[in-house]
Design an enzyme around this catalytic site. Sequence first.
Site, PDB file in Angstrom:
ATOM      1  N   ASP A  81      -3.532  -3.033  -1.648  1.00  0.00           N
ATOM      2  CA  ASP A  81      -3.028  -3.357  -0.312  1.00  0.00           C
ATOM      3  C   ASP A  81      -1.556  -3.048  -0.121  1.00  0.00           C
ATOM      4  OD1 ASP A  81      -2.370  -5.741  -1.975  1.00  0.00           O
ATOM      5  OD2 ASP A  81      -1.568  -6.491  -0.085  1.00  0.00           O
ATOM      6  N   TYR A 233      -3.054 -14.127   0.812  1.00  0.00           N
ATOM      7  CA  TYR A 233      -3.659 -13.832   2.114  1.00  0.00           C
ATOM      8  C   TYR A 233      -4.506 -15.012   2.580  1.00  0.00           C
ATOM      9  CZ  TYR A 233      -2.026  -9.032   1.764  1.00  0.00           C
ATOM     10  OH  TYR A 233      -1.245  -7.912   1.681  1.00  0.00           O
TER      11      TYR A 233
END
Length: 517
Positions: A81, A233
């Site tokens: 990511d 996250y």
Amino acid sequence: MEKKKHHFLMQHCCLFLFIFTIFTTNSQAFDYGDALSKSLLYFEAQRSGRLPYNQRVAWRDHSALIDGLEQGVDLVGGYYDAGDHVKFGLPMAFTVTMLSWGAIEYLQEIEGAGELQHTMEAIKWGTDYFIKAHTSPNVLWAEVGDGDTDHYCWQRPEDMTTSRRAFKIDENNPGSDLAGETAAAMTAASIVFKKTNPHYSHLLLHHAQQLFEFGDKYRGKYDVSVGVVKSYYASVSGYMDELLWAATWLYKATDKEEYLDYVIKNANLFGGTGWSITEFSWDVKYAGLQLIASQFLNQAKHKKHSDILEQYRSKAEYYICSCLNKNINGTNVERTPAGLLYVRQWNNMQHVSTASFLLTIYSDYLKNTNQKLTCHGGILDHKEILSFAKSQVDYILGSNPMNMSYLVGYGPSYPKRVHHRGASIMSYKENKGFIGCTQGYDNWYSKEDPNPNVLVGALVGGPDWQDNFEDKRNNFMQTEACTYNTAPLVALFAKFLHIEDNKMVHDCNSLLVASFK
């Protein structure tokens, strides 16, 4: 002969206009075509797994080839990511949703720029992984690796020694937000591939429908089921926005009433018509789904739902007005002194790129339907909205107090010390000697030299609230890049390139008409 003469004059007229523009305009001229090409290279730099024969980012090599082996499942592939090596499902899915949405809205512009193939490859690298990760109707692998052990090490992905344990959601450990976003990503991608690869498109839609049913039937937040993701996250907005988001996309792809009914019936309960939001991100989807739902208003077949759709539209317009500084109740998005949208200190540029994307799409919607936007602070036409979106994109490319491009590798000045393990260590292809955990920190992380590998096309976190930026590797709030930062820019660069090209042709034609009189 006359045709050839006209073509010759057009070419030279355009060349003259281009040179004239560069030397006479006060505003900077940006090469959106170059920015577009470079933005797509970034996704190749973030690839995990076995790299293909046509890999263009040459300093990368194969990595994480046994992902999922411990759990008896093939989880090789997908994207890292950001600057580390964990594969986080939620931001990866949002990245693919945004790439796909951009390709749906601006397919011709991306194709005209010669970048459609690379865009589709970037999307498919993600969706191929999601197909693998969705091992049965009610099982989705949520994450590979974990942030805590990963952050102990500063290594190239090719040398990785950290844990590659995989984590999943299932009936007993639900994750409606993750299932919903992955369903949205696969649905949007199915629309992109519908004409060129109908079999693959159908496969994606099949997975998406199963994932939506799973997420809706077994409701819960994925960060409760997968605790290791909480520090990185966490799903702050919950899962209701993702379920509405997925249903909205499934309706766009299938035209099935059941999905629209879901969006209508759950509008209030799930906050779709209740939440007034001033950000659109990997976590918070309300503004995006409100914008898409409001576009349904123009079709006669949706007349029976017009009251609910009007409420969605009202919330979408609240978001647009807040970005344009036109809400009068103190709920506008803040701006830096130089005019950059400023949502928060950490990785602010993701909010700039997503906002610019939504503004551009809504500008087109107003233009195509011959409407204007009425905010509390005034009435706006589509040109003003598009102009502001362009100002944000131009700020990213260098029209800012630092005279720096925050898109790495673009322009004469850009961040050279991006917080990124692979980019900051000598390429594995140049030196295959193993670099251990602490060795990476000792020999590479603390170096003041620029990174040996340029992470071309990456949009970094960006400047602070005063437009200041420190290009330091340990300044990760500003110098780390993420896939979901760059994803919305692909379509925007194509859109603004198309506008510039059309303007050039129009100006040339006007000059030619004048010269023939």
